[in-house]
Design a protein around this motif. Structure first.
Motif, PDB file in Angstrom:
ATOM      1  N   ILE A  70       0.858  -1.179   0.000  1.00  0.00           N
ATOM      2  CA  ILE A  70       0.000   0.000   0.000  1.00  0.00           C
ATOM      3  C   ILE A  70       0.893   1.227   0.000  1.00  0.00           C
ATOM      4  O   ILE A  70       1.738   1.393   0.879  1.00  0.00           O
ATOM      5  N   LEU A  71       0.738   2.063  -1.029  1.00  0.00           N
ATOM      6  CA  LEU A  71       1.458   3.333  -1.103  1.00  0.00           C
ATOM      7  C   LEU A  71       0.470   4.448  -0.821  1.00  0.00           C
ATOM      8  O   LEU A  71      -0.502   4.619  -1.552  1.00  0.00           O
ATOM      9  N   GLN A  72       0.704   5.168   0.230  1.00  0.00           N
ATOM     10  CA  GLN A  72      -0.137   6.323   0.526  1.00  0.00           C
ATOM     11  C   GLN A  72       0.488   7.525  -0.148  1.00  0.00           C
ATOM     12  O   GLN A  72       1.658   7.830   0.061  1.00  0.00           O
ATOM     13  N   ILE A  73      -0.280   8.185  -1.012  1.00  0.00           N
ATOM     14  CA  ILE A  73       0.201   9.381  -1.686  1.00  0.00           C
ATOM     15  C   ILE A  73      -0.684  10.548  -1.300  1.00  0.00           C
ATOM     16  O   ILE A  73      -1.822  10.363  -0.860  1.00  0.00           O
ATOM     17  N   LYS A  74      -0.132  11.748  -1.474  1.00  0.00           N
ATOM     18  CA  LYS A  74      -0.944  12.937  -1.222  1.00  0.00           C
ATOM     19  C   LYS A  74      -0.381  14.100  -2.021  1.00  0.00           C
ATOM     20  O   LYS A  74       0.797  14.130  -2.357  1.00  0.00           O
ATOM     21  N   ASN A  77      -0.361  20.339  -2.068  1.00  0.00           N
ATOM     22  CA  ASN A  77      -1.093  21.606  -2.081  1.00  0.00           C
ATOM     23  C   ASN A  77      -2.594  21.497  -1.843  1.00  0.00           C
ATOM     24  O   ASN A  77      -3.257  22.506  -1.647  1.00  0.00           O
ATOM     25  N   ARG A  78      -3.146  20.290  -1.920  1.00  0.00           N
ATOM     26  CA  ARG A  78      -4.603  20.166  -1.808  1.00  0.00           C
ATOM     27  C   ARG A  78      -4.952  18.755  -1.371  1.00  0.00           C
ATOM     28  O   ARG A  78      -4.117  17.872  -1.372  1.00  0.00           O
ATOM     29  N   ASN A  79      -6.207  18.538  -1.041  1.00  0.00           N
ATOM     30  CA  ASN A  79      -6.677  17.214  -0.658  1.00  0.00           C
ATOM     31  C   ASN A  79      -7.953  16.903  -1.431  1.00  0.00           C
ATOM     32  O   ASN A  79      -9.027  16.798  -0.860  1.00  0.00           O
ATOM     33  N   ASP A  80      -7.824  16.772  -2.747  1.00  0.00           N
ATOM     34  CA  ASP A  80      -8.968  16.501  -3.611  1.00  0.00           C
ATOM     35  C   ASP A  80      -8.928  15.063  -4.111  1.00  0.00           C
ATOM     36  O   ASP A  80      -7.878  14.450  -4.174  1.00  0.00           O
ATOM     37  N   ASN A 121      -4.844   7.713  -2.001  1.00  0.00           N
ATOM     38  CA  ASN A 121      -4.716   9.169  -2.016  1.00  0.00           C
ATOM     39  C   ASN A 121      -5.464   9.752  -0.833  1.00  0.00           C
ATOM     40  O   ASN A 121      -6.686   9.869  -0.856  1.00  0.00           O
ATOM     41  N   SER A 122      -4.712  10.135   0.212  1.00  0.00           N
ATOM     42  CA  SER A 122      -5.377  10.693   1.384  1.00  0.00           C
ATOM     43  C   SER A 122      -4.370  11.294   2.343  1.00  0.00           C
ATOM     44  O   SER A 122      -3.227  10.851   2.420  1.00  0.00           O
ATOM     45  N   PRO A 135     -13.461   3.783  -4.344  1.00  0.00           N
ATOM     46  CA  PRO A 135     -12.822   3.939  -5.649  1.00  0.00           C
ATOM     47  C   PRO A 135     -12.310   5.353  -5.925  1.00  0.00           C
ATOM     48  O   PRO A 135     -11.338   5.526  -6.648  1.00  0.00           O
ATOM     49  N   GLU A 136     -12.937   6.374  -5.347  1.00  0.00           N
ATOM     50  CA  GLU A 136     -12.484   7.739  -5.595  1.00  0.00           C
ATOM     51  C   GLU A 136     -11.163   8.048  -4.886  1.00  0.00           C
ATOM     52  O   GLU A 136     -10.483   8.996  -5.243  1.00  0.00           O
ATOM     53  N   GLU A 137     -10.806   7.292  -3.888  1.00  0.00           N
ATOM     54  CA  GLU A 137      -9.604   7.563  -3.115  1.00  0.00           C
ATOM     55  C   GLU A 137      -8.457   6.624  -3.404  1.00  0.00           C
ATOM     56  O   GLU A 137      -7.346   6.848  -2.956  1.00  0.00           O
ATOM     57  N   ALA A 138      -8.703   5.527  -4.098  1.00  0.00           N
ATOM     58  CA  ALA A 138      -7.659   4.535  -4.291  1.00  0.00           C
ATOM     59  C   ALA A 138      -7.712   3.929  -5.671  1.00  0.00           C
ATOM     60  O   ALA A 138      -8.740   3.911  -6.327  1.00  0.00           O
ATOM     61  N   GLY A 139      -6.593   3.441  -6.090  1.00  0.00           N
ATOM     62  CA  GLY A 139      -6.461   2.692  -7.332  1.00  0.00           C
ATOM     63  C   GLY A 139      -5.474   1.594  -7.064  1.00  0.00           C
ATOM     64  O   GLY A 139      -5.175   1.264  -5.926  1.00  0.00           O
TER      65      GLY A 139
END
Length: 147
Positions: A70-74, A77-80, A121-122, A135-139
């Motif tokens: 699991i790779l957590q990315i962010k 500049n934003r959290n969209d 992505n979070s 699905p909107e937060e991960a791939g």
């Protein structure tokens, strides 16, 4: 935070070929992303919508027959949510499995043929309780042994 992993990733503009191969932001594709057990190296490429993303942490789970990275990315500049946005950049990196701290299971590539990858992505720190991902937060995808 896995600073050693964070520093091994960079954002590059997406090429026409990469754009057509990757389905959505945050996905990884077999053959483009891969791992090399002998060298303990994992190569990841995932599309993103801006160049300001970074890998903030990495986690490994071994469920015996099922291995998950699991790779957590962010975005700095934003959290969209970006899953359905235009693919404009590739977040690309090579790192050693030993760079992942053994938070849950001891990371290993020994005797595995398939590694399941989730890009998350979070800004919310990952814990086993954050499953399941929406699905909107991960791939992600499945990667296999490569060059």
């Amino acid at each position: 935070m896995c600073n050693s992993i964070t520093k091994k990733f960079k954002s590059i503009p997406i090429s026409t070929h990469q754009h057509s191969v990757h389905k959505k932001n945050l996905d990884v594709e077999k053959g483009i992303s891969y791992f090399t057990p002998q060298k303990k190296i994992i190569h990841i490429e995932t599309p993103i919508d801006t160049s300001t993303f970074e890998v903030s942490d990495a986690f490994y789970h071994n469920f015996g027959f099922y291995h998950i990275l699991i790779l957590q990315i962010k975005d700095k500049n934003r959290n969209d949510r970006i899953r359905n946005n235009s693919k404009k950049f590739i977040l690309k990196g090579d790192f050693n499995i030993d760079d992942i701290s053994p938070n849950y299971d001891t990371p290993s590539l020994d005797n595995i043929e398939i590694l399941h990858v989730i890009t998350y992505n979070s800004d919310i720190p990952y814990t086993p309780k954050t499953f399941p991902f929406t699905p909107e937060e991960a791939g992600g995808g499945v990667i296999v042994v490569g060059p």
